[in-house]
Enzyme design. Structure first.
Site, PDB file in Angstrom:
ATOM      1  N   SER A 193      14.892 -14.966 -34.512  1.00  0.00           N
ATOM      2  CA  SER A 193      15.115 -16.403 -34.708  1.00  0.00           C
ATOM      3  C   SER A 193      15.798 -16.694 -36.037  1.00  0.00           C
ATOM      4  O   SER A 193      16.149 -17.839 -36.322  1.00  0.00           O
ATOM      5  CB  SER A 193      13.780 -17.141 -34.655  1.00  0.00           C
ATOM      6  OG  SER A 193      12.931 -16.667 -35.681  1.00  0.00           O
ATOM      7  N   GLY A 194      15.990 -15.662 -36.859  1.00  0.00           N
ATOM      8  CA  GLY A 194      16.638 -15.881 -38.148  1.00  0.00           C
ATOM      9  C   GLY A 194      18.152 -15.862 -38.021  1.00  0.00           C
ATOM     10  O   GLY A 194      18.698 -15.715 -36.923  1.00  0.00           O
ATOM     11  N   PHE A 195      18.818 -15.996 -39.145  1.00  0.00           N
ATOM     12  CA  PHE A 195      20.279 -16.074 -39.123  1.00  0.00           C
ATOM     13  C   PHE A 195      20.920 -14.737 -38.736  1.00  0.00           C
ATOM     14  O   PHE A 195      21.758 -14.668 -37.848  1.00  0.00           O
ATOM     15  CB  PHE A 195      20.812 -16.536 -40.475  1.00  0.00           C
ATOM     16  CG  PHE A 195      20.648 -18.007 -40.717  1.00  0.00           C
ATOM     17  CD1 PHE A 195      20.190 -18.871 -39.727  1.00  0.00           C
ATOM     18  CD2 PHE A 195      20.978 -18.564 -41.956  1.00  0.00           C
ATOM     19  CE1 PHE A 195      20.066 -20.243 -39.942  1.00  0.00           C
ATOM     20  CE2 PHE A 195      20.853 -19.922 -42.187  1.00  0.00           C
ATOM     21  CZ  PHE A 195      20.395 -20.768 -41.192  1.00  0.00           C
ATOM     22  N   THR A 196      20.535 -13.671 -39.402  1.00  0.00           N
ATOM     23  CA  THR A 196      21.154 -12.387 -39.046  1.00  0.00           C
ATOM     24  C   THR A 196      20.605 -11.871 -37.734  1.00  0.00           C
ATOM     25  O   THR A 196      21.303 -11.178 -36.991  1.00  0.00           O
ATOM     26  CB  THR A 196      20.950 -11.332 -40.146  1.00  0.00           C
ATOM     27  OG1 THR A 196      19.549 -11.185 -40.384  1.00  0.00           O
ATOM     28  CG2 THR A 196      21.628 -11.758 -41.445  1.00  0.00           C
TER      29      THR A 196
ATOM     30  N   CYS B  56      24.893  -7.970 -48.644  1.00  0.00           N
ATOM     31  CA  CYS B  56      26.211  -8.550 -48.335  1.00  0.00           C
ATOM     32  C   CYS B  56      27.109  -8.594 -49.572  1.00  0.00           C
ATOM     33  O   CYS B  56      28.288  -8.257 -49.502  1.00  0.00           O
ATOM     34  CB  CYS B  56      26.068  -9.920 -47.702  1.00  0.00           C
ATOM     35  SG  CYS B  56      24.950 -11.013 -48.562  1.00  0.00           S
TER      36      CYS B  56
ATOM     37  N   ASN C  98      29.235 -12.642 -44.613  1.00  0.00           N
ATOM     38  CA  ASN C  98      27.977 -12.063 -45.099  1.00  0.00           C
ATOM     39  C   ASN C  98      27.028 -11.639 -43.979  1.00  0.00           C
ATOM     40  O   ASN C  98      26.301 -10.665 -44.102  1.00  0.00           O
ATOM     41  CB  ASN C  98      27.241 -13.046 -46.008  1.00  0.00           C
ATOM     42  CG  ASN C  98      27.037 -14.400 -45.368  1.00  0.00           C
ATOM     43  OD1 ASN C  98      28.018 -15.061 -45.004  1.00  0.00           O
ATOM     44  ND2 ASN C  98      25.805 -14.839 -45.220  1.00  0.00           N
TER      45      ASN C  98
HETATM   46  N1  LIG Z   1      21.555 -13.943 -44.466  1.00  0.00           N
HETATM   47  C1  LIG Z   1      22.396 -13.035 -44.883  1.00  0.00           C
HETATM   48  O1  LIG Z   1      23.570 -13.318 -45.113  1.00  0.00           O
HETATM   49  C2  LIG Z   1      21.958 -11.600 -45.087  1.00  0.00           C
HETATM   50  C3  LIG Z   1      22.912 -10.677 -45.483  1.00  0.00           C
HETATM   51  C4  LIG Z   1      22.510  -9.349 -45.702  1.00  0.00           C
HETATM   52  C5  LIG Z   1      21.197  -8.996 -45.503  1.00  0.00           C
HETATM   53  N2  LIG Z   1      20.295  -9.918 -45.110  1.00  0.00           N
HETATM   54  C6  LIG Z   1      18.917  -9.491 -44.935  1.00  0.00           C
HETATM   55  O2  LIG Z   1      18.552  -9.653 -43.578  1.00  0.00           O
HETATM   56  C7  LIG Z   1      17.183  -9.985 -43.494  1.00  0.00           C
HETATM   57  C8  LIG Z   1      17.046 -11.244 -42.680  1.00  0.00           C
HETATM   58  O3  LIG Z   1      17.743 -12.293 -43.352  1.00  0.00           O
HETATM   59  P1  LIG Z   1      18.025 -13.682 -42.664  1.00  0.00           P
HETATM   60  O4  LIG Z   1      18.907 -14.413 -43.562  1.00  0.00           O
HETATM   61  O5  LIG Z   1      18.396 -13.469 -41.258  1.00  0.00           O
HETATM   62  O6  LIG Z   1      16.561 -14.330 -42.733  1.00  0.00           O
HETATM   63  P2  LIG Z   1      15.928 -15.564 -41.975  1.00  0.00           P
HETATM   64  O7  LIG Z   1      17.010 -16.399 -41.393  1.00  0.00           O
HETATM   65  O8  LIG Z   1      14.958 -16.159 -42.884  1.00  0.00           O
HETATM   66  O9  LIG Z   1      15.139 -14.884 -40.745  1.00  0.00           O
HETATM   67  C9  LIG Z   1      13.997 -14.084 -40.920  1.00  0.00           C
HETATM   68  C10 LIG Z   1      13.471 -13.670 -39.569  1.00  0.00           C
HETATM   69  O10 LIG Z   1      12.342 -12.810 -39.753  1.00  0.00           O
HETATM   70  C11 LIG Z   1      11.205 -13.295 -39.049  1.00  0.00           C
HETATM   71  N3  LIG Z   1      10.040 -12.982 -39.871  1.00  0.00           N
HETATM   72  C12 LIG Z   1       9.743 -13.487 -41.116  1.00  0.00           C
HETATM   73  N4  LIG Z   1       8.612 -12.908 -41.581  1.00  0.00           N
HETATM   74  C13 LIG Z   1       8.201 -12.022 -40.633  1.00  0.00           C
HETATM   75  C14 LIG Z   1       7.092 -11.148 -40.537  1.00  0.00           C
HETATM   76  N5  LIG Z   1       6.206 -11.056 -41.532  1.00  0.00           N
HETATM   77  N6  LIG Z   1       6.989 -10.384 -39.431  1.00  0.00           N
HETATM   78  C15 LIG Z   1       7.872 -10.488 -38.420  1.00  0.00           C
HETATM   79  N7  LIG Z   1       8.939 -11.312 -38.452  1.00  0.00           N
HETATM   80  C16 LIG Z   1       9.093 -12.061 -39.551  1.00  0.00           C
HETATM   81  C17 LIG Z   1      11.462 -14.763 -38.867  1.00  0.00           C
HETATM   82  O11 LIG Z   1      10.894 -15.306 -37.691  1.00  0.00           O
HETATM   83  P3  LIG Z   1       9.392 -15.818 -37.527  1.00  0.00           P
HETATM   84  O12 LIG Z   1       8.929 -16.234 -38.888  1.00  0.00           O
HETATM   85  O13 LIG Z   1       9.432 -16.908 -36.530  1.00  0.00           O
HETATM   86  O14 LIG Z   1       8.636 -14.616 -37.003  1.00  0.00           O
HETATM   87  C18 LIG Z   1      12.976 -14.784 -38.704  1.00  0.00           C
HETATM   88  O15 LIG Z   1      13.308 -14.514 -37.371  1.00  0.00           O
HETATM   89  C19 LIG Z   1      16.679 -10.146 -44.909  1.00  0.00           C
HETATM   90  O16 LIG Z   1      16.012  -8.972 -45.319  1.00  0.00           O
HETATM   91  C20 LIG Z   1      17.936 -10.322 -45.696  1.00  0.00           C
HETATM   92  O17 LIG Z   1      17.835  -9.860 -47.014  1.00  0.00           O
HETATM   93  C21 LIG Z   1      20.651 -11.210 -44.888  1.00  0.00           C
END
Ligand SMILES: NC(=O)c1ccc[n+]([C@@H]2O[C@H](COP(=O)([O-])OP(=O)(O)OC[C@H]3O[C@@H](n4cnc5c(N)ncnc54)[C@H](OP(=O)(O)O)[C@@H]3O)[C@@H](O)[C@H]2O)c1
Ligand SMILES: NC(=O)c1ccc[n+]([C@@H]2O[C@H](COP(=O)([O-])OP(=O)(O)OC[C@H]3O[C@@H](n4cnc5c(N)ncnc54)[C@H](OP(=O)(O)O)[C@@H]3O)[C@@H](O)[C@H]2O)c1
Ligand SMILES: NC(=O)c1ccc[n+]([C@@H]2O[C@H](COP(=O)([O-])OP(=O)(O)OC[C@H]3O[C@@H](n4cnc5c(N)ncnc54)[C@H](OP(=O)(O)O)[C@@H]3O)[C@@H](O)[C@H]2O)c1
Ligand SMILES: NC(=O)c1ccc[n+]([C@@H]2O[C@H](COP(=O)([O-])OP(=O)(O)OC[C@H]3O[C@@H](n4cnc5c(N)ncnc54)[C@H](OP(=O)(O)O)[C@@H]3O)[C@@H](O)[C@H]2O)c1
Ligand SMILES: [Zn+2]
Ligand SMILES: [Zn+2]
Lengths: 56, 346, 346, 346, 346, 56
Positions: free
Chosen positions: D12-15, D147, D310
């Site tokens: 459900s998150g962005f990535t 990223c 990113n």
């Molecule tokens: N955004 C970027 O541009 C980017 C780039 C490079 C790397 N990343 C990395 O990718 C990862 C995800 O980033 P994002 O931006 O996609 O984050 P996000 O949008 O905040 O999404 C996080 C996801 O993880 C789930 N989650 C959170 N806590 C959890 C837990 N304890 N157990 C199981 N599921 C959990 C959330 O759903 P629920 O809470 O509903 O379970 C949600 O689906 C991070 O580690 C980030 O550093 C992100």
């Protein structure tokens, strides 16, 4: 898997097995949020809406 | 010039910040209090970076100072609840919420969740001077209009006054607004990634501002409000179908009649250059309104436009304007900000 | 207050429009002329919708009125060419272009296309009061600084004054600017679809503003300028590597020393809330500058930030500020605009 | 083509949403699970409107299906905690967080809050094929890069490989990023009114991605990261000062050498037209990277640029690319999305 | 799969670029020519940075290759003038301009500047498969619809088919569009500083797309089109007043009936979450349309929404879709792009 | 200075002295572009409009 009819749009909604009363699911067709008010047989109602609050 | 002390309840919010910006630059006001529960004891500049220079800290709304004018910029329902203490604290209360906007208690049952301080409704005056100037002088409870309602009221008033649109007629009002309308507390749908670049029908039907149009212009409107990409601004496009024939000259006459003496309203209707019709970005940051019209002879339609800054003419600016009138000050005092050109998406 | 007549050559351009906005609201100035060849005889409001209220039409730059102060907001090279008639027309000429910014004719050969009116260079004073206040009083030719240079000069000056950065040191300056920097005449790359949302290295190396840094701070800089999504704003991030150890306290001392008496500069360096470092949108529409710093002990680096509105502190505002000083007016006269909060991408 | 089942933890998150978009369109994958605690039982399209067509509902991360490949897109620390169950559920785990990006446990003590599953670190391979292709084949734990680190690594690698920049050298890296970097959970500073139009130094110093540069290029970098107005995109401007003389030809040679066989990297360095240097909006929505350079002979500087999406090349796209390599698939399978032109601020 | 050769006349423009993007990724097409007079001999990637990988140079429209399908993406009037040579060069001509959109020559006199090749009008088929699928198979001249018309046609068709709105009824259509609608040649009003952040009534009345609504749905519409801040996207809000009572169930029935078998149309009408009604940014870059409705019982109004990417479903995507039908290919071939989430202002 | 009436909105338009036939000025009230078709006495007509061309 069982099915029930969406009260909003009339489409069939597939329900998972361990359905519980009070759960909220969304209709896959119209997206309406539906509350499970009974499980056997399954009965769905439109869940109370949580609007974004726009003050103005 | 006489000077007045002022307090802003809800000073950490968006329209509260605008009130502070205006009052700080207003020669007749001295701000003695700004409340916030969340930011109590923090400087005003902590929340509002444009007011870093201001030597004032937020204090609790529980302990109101005694002032000449109390402005309340709190969510719907809060003023209703605290109106007695607000009126105890100040001779003039100017409320930015919907709590005292409608004249009849019934209307609150229909459009809001009812009203719990109906005894004050009769005292309240609608703030928009273009509609209600004569009743503002000396008022002691003033209710600033809704922003979408204000844009629409200003756009439509000349057509109603001139009799081109009347009672039974149904006017379609299609509004486009910026994200500041939602206030500082925004949830997930207001986050930058989700809210950016939208044309989002956020209030497709049943918008509460229809009630203000009914109350103050006697007009039936079918409102639809869209969130679009901007922070400040409300733009109303009103599609009206006059019963009889109307000419451009008639329309110019009606708008000039309505606004030629108004200090804050410009009529913009199809001239040359890039800016031919009302645009919110041209008035952002100011108390100005642009209104205008286009004639569609094929469809026997008049399209009326109104563009304002939702937080200014649509709220805090309108409130200060009304307070100026109520206190007998020159109307434009403290409200002479000019818009910016060029400007992006303010 | 004494009153002065003013003319704006290039009044239909972006910074010319800003000059008009400022002068119209300035209690000591009366605008008697605004020139444009393209819009001759059109109202000023035809081009600048925020000035619809102004009763003035553009006239030809061929027929200059005699005024107290002539502001020129024309592209590079134009003032050089007309400087004699400008100075004939007015006792004080304030030029916004680069034509009189650099003290030495040689520098024009190196950085621009040479200079054709070098005899006036010795008369010209650099407009930025924070650097050159003492020479502005009574000046009769003033050259407003470059916008990127201004943001950088203000960010770096405390570090230079305090001796943390010195002559030999190479400072990397990474600038982000809005689309108004390109002026009103923009070509294809400035069209909305192409220019929107960019992070575009438009001057990756060899930027002319390096010359101003050299001339006024004695600083070698390696400039890179990026176009980003905004209309107004210039933000300079300066990466400096002091020779010896520096503490946060030292840095606060240096910035306070430099700016505590400056009416238009705020130091913003890592406090709380949302706005912790200088941001251009907080100063958009105003003559204010935000400057600040962050210390990176691991890399022995100081990052210095400067954020301004390119057309205001970076050009027209700076020009009016300098004119105020030159004419012996209170420095802040006509320049008390406050920024907006919240605001989108102004 | 062989087919593999896949699960996305954090769908459900962005990535996580990007992973789903890619896997749904990938001929070799079948998505059998996407987890979310908040949206359990809701359709994937409820959260991701671009995936309305997908017949899948979120399920709990407590009940992982057994799959060929498990992708984890959870916040830092989550994968560390659940790595044993992840690896039990799937032969190949691809993690998008920082939890397995750095080779040494010590580095987690220095840059993060330590590591609680250090026994898996030796198994983990860094996902970026341009750096680590040879170790990915057959890997069973893969860590997608950061990223900002990815944009920088791709920009700088040719300079390091060619020996123009080496160990002791300090490279200044000035990054500009979009709001999706913050993930879906954003707070007040990420609300649309506050976040719009910023040039905000959000990580002025001490950025954790410096550790990846050190680990994978042996490069000391002084990072500063700015939030700018866009949702998708990371753009790194790297200011490097080679010890000896370098020509444009040398630089073209180095970049061509590094990338001519790479399917996802374009070298863009000063050609004609509007798009002369790397720009994130040109690669938004794709797994492509644009890299390039400019030579500043006066300052003996090379400016190297890297622009990516990113969430794609900087995360989910990189993850799928690495999985393709690990599983022996054609590298570009499922990753042939083209960018858009024109496009605004994607 | 059979393969077809294709040429794009006007390949350097915005919709021409989209055609190239689609055809390059389309398994049944091989692009053999893209014309441009201004960029003759330059690579396609010079203009369209997303197509840097494409090994093709623009050539002159004077020398057309013989191909299976010629797509013309030129301004109004050009195809009319060259239609004979277009049809000589190719068995199937697909035109994106208005030149062959209307069935009757008269309509061109009324809405455009007349028609100079009326003998081809009878051969032309309107491209929108949702309206005209049955006539497209085997067509040899196809005219892609107007983008605002397409958004409106898709929104209103179910209401017309179900008889809720009929002939005499006047529907108000309030459209919001992005800047790419203006094409690549934009003038001053399209420059980034002037065009950014607008809500600008650019076609307040008399919009030519009213003619398509009349021709293909038999519907009288009162159109007003606003430019808003986005590059891609057209969103039509249609305010209709059915004669009799209508329920939500009726509306769902009508929309489902119309679109349940359509591969490119999603009905989005008031579910939960952030994306409850059609939004252009959810379909940007794709050939998808979102349509939906809201019921306003108080005003006896149905508000119908249609959101598309003006250059895709509103032009180039529609053109390729129609060509697929005409050539007997699977309809969705080459058109399976998914939208992005999150995405800013694409 | 002379004046003439705007044909679009009816407001008075102030005219400069050396008015020439063919000049285009805008009305200060409604912004309409007006062409000077005669100078003594001054006669104004709505100038042909130059619309932004929006293709679509
Ligand atoms: N955004 C970027 O541009 C980017 C780039 C490079 C790397 N990343 C990395 O990718 C990862 C995800 O980033 P994002 O931006 O996609 O984050 P996000 O949008 O905040 O999404 C996080 C996801 O993880 C789930 N989650 C959170 N806590 C959890 C837990 N304890 N157990 C199981 N599921 C959990 C959330 O759903 P629920 O809470 O509903 O379970 C949600 O689906 C991070 O580690 C980030 O550093 C992100
Ligand atoms: N935003 C607009 O464009 C706009 C336009 C027209 C009218 N209005 C109206 O203006 C009012 C304020 O809107 P806004 O957008 O400025 O809202 P906002 O940004 O959410 O600010 C609300 C303010 O009220 C304070 N507050 C909240 N609950 C309170 C309580 N129970 N007691 C005392 N203070 C309380 C908050 O501070 P603490 O929680 O820290 O105390 C905050 O300072 C609303 O009624 C709105 O309808 C807004
Ligand atoms: N934009 C900024 O942010 C900024 C910041 C710092 C400094 N500056 C400097 O300020 C100056 C003006 O910049 P701008 O952005 O305002 O430019 P602009 O928008 O392009 O405006 C230029 C103005 O000069 C007039 N002009 C052009 N050529 C002329 C000539 N030969 N004789 C007389 N008038 C002429 C133009 O009007 P007509 O052609 O109709 O006569 C127009 O009014 C430039 O030197 C620029 O470097 C600009
Ligand atoms: N933009 C939209 O959203 C949209 C939507 C629906 C329909 N349309 C229609 O699609 C058509 C193209 O629109 P656009 O926005 O893509 O326009 P554009 O960006 O302005 O491109 C026009 C193209 O036509 C070429 N061209 C112009 N005049 C020509 C001539 N006389 N002979 C041959 N080639 C010529 C141009 O290249 P050279 O000048 O270099 O030859 C350029 O490649 C228009 O008819 C428009 O109404 C556009
Ligand atoms: Zn349903
Ligand atoms: Zn007029």
């Amino acid at each position: 898997m069982t099915e029930a009819e969406c009260v909003e749009c009339g489409a069939d909604v597939t329900l998972h097995d361990d359905l519980e009363v009070g759960e909220i699911i969304d209709c896959g067709t119209c997206g309406a949020e539906l509350e499970v008010v009974d499980v056997s047989p399954p009965v769905l109602e439109r869940a109370p809406e949580l609007e974004e609050d726009w003050g103005e | 010039m006489s000077r007045f002390t002022a307090a802003v309840v809800g000073g950490s919010g968006f329209t509260g910040g605008e009130l502070l910006r205006l009052l700080v630059g207003h020669p007749a006001f001295e701000v003695v209090q700004a409340t916030s529960r969340e930011y109590e004891n923090k400087t005003v500049g902590y929340v509002h970076p444009n007011l870093r220079g201001l030597d004032l800290r937020f204090s609790s709304p529980e302990e109101l100072e005694s002032v000449d004018v109390l402005f309340a910029a709190t969510p719907h329902g809060v003023s209703m609840q605290h109106i007695d203490s607000f009126r105890d604290a100040a001779g003039l209360v100017v409320d930015l919420s919907a709590d005292f906007r409608l004249p009849e208690a019934d209307a609150y049952d229909e459009w809001y969740d009812g009203h719990t301080a109906t005894e004050h409704l009769a005292d309240a005056e609608y703030a928009l001077p273009e509609l209600n100037r004569e009743n503002l002088a000396g008022a002691d409870l003033i209710a600033a209009g809704g922003c979408n309602a204000t844009a629409t009221l200003l756009a439509m008033k000349p057509l109603v006054d001139a009799g081109f649109v009347s009672d039974g007629d149904r006017v379609v009002v299609d509004v486009k607004v910026g994200s500041s309308e939602g206030g500082a507390g925004g949830g997930k749908a207001s986050s930058h990634p989700e809210r950016s670049g939208v044309v989002r029908p956020y209030a497709p039907t049943g918008h509460r501002h229809e009630a203000e149009l009914e109350a103050y212009l006697g007009l039936s409107t079918a409102f639809t409000v869209h969130a679009v990409e901007m922070v400040r601004g409300a733009s109303a496009t009103c599609h009206a179908f006059p019963g009889g024939p109307v000419t451009k000259g008639d329309l110019w006459g009606a708008y000039r009649e309505a606004y030629e003496d108004e200090p804050f309203v410009d009529v913009v209707a199809g001239g040359g250059g890039t800016y031919r019709y009302p645009e919110p970005k041209a008035v952002a940051g100011t108390n100005r309104a642009e209104v205008g019209f286009a004639l569609d002879p094929g469809n026997k339609r008049v399209v009326a436009f109104g563009a304002i800054d939702n937080m200014m003419k649509g709220s805090a600016g309108q409130a200060v304007h009304a307070a100026n009138v109520a206190l007998g000050l020159e109307e434009t005092t403290g409200l002479d900000q000019l818009g910016l050109h060029p400007v992006g998406s303010p």
